[in-house]
Write a protein that holds these residues in place. Structure first.
Motif, mmCIF file in Angstrom:
data_model
loop_
_atom_site.group_PDB
_atom_site.id
_atom_site.type_symbol
_atom_site.label_atom_id
_atom_site.label_comp_id
_atom_site.label_asym_id
_atom_site.label_seq_id
_atom_site.Cartn_x
_atom_site.Cartn_y
_atom_site.Cartn_z
ATOM 1 N N LYS A 1 7.849 -1.381 -5.834
ATOM 2 C CA LYS A 1 9.044 -1.494 -4.990
ATOM 3 C C LYS A 1 9.626 -0.132 -4.646
ATOM 4 C CE LYS A 1 9.187 -5.994 -5.175
ATOM 5 N NZ LYS A 1 8.340 -6.645 -4.233
ATOM 6 N N LYS A 2 9.446 0.837 -5.548
ATOM 7 C CA LYS A 2 9.956 2.187 -5.282
ATOM 8 C C LYS A 2 8.873 3.202 -5.633
ATOM 9 C CE LYS A 2 12.122 3.157 -9.682
ATOM 10 N NZ LYS A 2 13.158 3.929 -10.301
ATOM 11 N N THR A 3 9.015 4.369 -5.087
ATOM 12 C CA THR A 3 8.021 5.418 -5.258
ATOM 13 C C THR A 3 8.099 6.013 -6.662
ATOM 14 O OG1 THR A 3 8.214 5.926 -2.912
ATOM 15 C CG2 THR A 3 7.193 7.599 -4.298
ATOM 16 N N TRP B 1 0.705 11.527 -0.290
ATOM 17 C CA TRP B 1 1.517 10.303 -0.245
ATOM 18 C C TRP B 1 2.997 10.639 -0.418
ATOM 19 C CZ3 TRP B 1 2.024 5.353 0.917
ATOM 20 C CH2 TRP B 1 2.983 4.589 0.264
ATOM 21 N N LEU B 2 3.292 11.501 -1.379
ATOM 22 C CA LEU B 2 4.676 11.834 -1.684
ATOM 23 C C LEU B 2 5.346 12.622 -0.567
ATOM 24 C CD1 LEU B 2 4.292 12.694 -5.475
ATOM 25 C CD2 LEU B 2 5.293 10.615 -4.468
ATOM 26 N N ASP C 1 10.613 5.627 4.689
ATOM 27 C CA ASP C 1 10.372 4.504 5.596
ATOM 28 C C ASP C 1 8.882 4.304 5.857
ATOM 29 O OD1 ASP C 1 13.086 4.038 5.785
ATOM 30 O OD2 ASP C 1 13.324 5.156 7.669
ATOM 31 N N GLU C 2 8.164 5.403 6.046
ATOM 32 C CA GLU C 2 6.723 5.304 6.289
ATOM 33 C C GLU C 2 6.002 4.746 5.066
ATOM 34 O OE1 GLU C 2 3.146 7.880 8.351
ATOM 35 O OE2 GLU C 2 4.873 8.967 7.554
ATOM 36 N N ARG C 3 6.366 5.230 3.879
ATOM 37 C CA ARG C 3 5.756 4.708 2.652
ATOM 38 C C ARG C 3 6.035 3.214 2.499
ATOM 39 N NH1 ARG C 3 7.476 9.793 -0.025
ATOM 40 N NH2 ARG C 3 9.308 8.635 -0.694
ATOM 41 N N ALA C 4 7.254 2.793 2.823
ATOM 42 C CA ALA C 4 7.610 1.373 2.703
ATOM 43 C C ALA C 4 6.729 0.521 3.610
ATOM 44 C CB ALA C 4 9.087 1.171 3.048
ATOM 45 N N VAL D 1 -2.758 8.459 4.412
ATOM 46 C CA VAL D 1 -2.811 9.377 3.266
ATOM 47 C C VAL D 1 -3.910 10.424 3.481
ATOM 48 C CG1 VAL D 1 -3.353 9.568 0.794
ATOM 49 C CG2 VAL D 1 -1.775 7.810 1.599
ATOM 50 N N MET D 2 -5.066 9.996 3.960
ATOM 51 C CA MET D 2 -6.163 10.955 4.190
ATOM 52 C C MET D 2 -5.813 11.933 5.305
ATOM 53 S SD MET D 2 -8.350 10.758 1.887
ATOM 54 C CE MET D 2 -9.478 11.939 2.621
#
Length: 115
Positions: free
Chosen positions: A43-45, A85-86, A91-94, A107-108
């Motif tokens: 749910k969270k990074t 990734w970090l 918003d993009e990660r979500a 990610v690549m």
């Protein structure tokens, strides 16, 4: 259900690792795939160390389920993929957590831009 999912991931990772054997650059793709699987359930990074430990654990589990020797976990490369990734926005990660293929590609792309 979780056991089935982990078994499926283990098989997937085993196939990915076998395909990557002998080609260090392909390990980046394997790590991106592992990472995107991990983040799809959160749910969270998390942080760099947490992701690294989870990836290492997944790879070890997939290695113990097969008699075929696989490449060792390359922590430096894995952490470079995790850093990609970090670097993405919240918003993009979500959004990427819900689309593994898009996650891997993004990610690549971000990883390659780090070089």
């Amino acid at each position: 259900m979780k056991a089935f999912l982990f078994a499926l991931v283990g098989l997937s990772l085993s196939a990915s690792v076998l395909a990557a054997e002998g080609d260090d650059n392909q390990m980046e793709n394997v790590y991106a795939s592992q990472l995107c699987h991990i983040v799809s359930t959160e749910k969270k990074t998390s942080d760099l160390d947490t992701y690294t430990a989870k990836m290492k654990s997944q790879l070890a589990a997939s290695q113990s389920s097969s008699a075929v020797e696989k490449p060792e976990f390359n922590e430096e490369t894995a952490q470079e993929v995790i850093s990609a990734w970090l670097e993405l926005g919240d918003d993009e990660r979500a959004q990427l957590r819900h689309n593994q293929q898009q996650c891997e590609q993004t990610v690549m792309t971000q990883f390659q831009q780090q070089d």
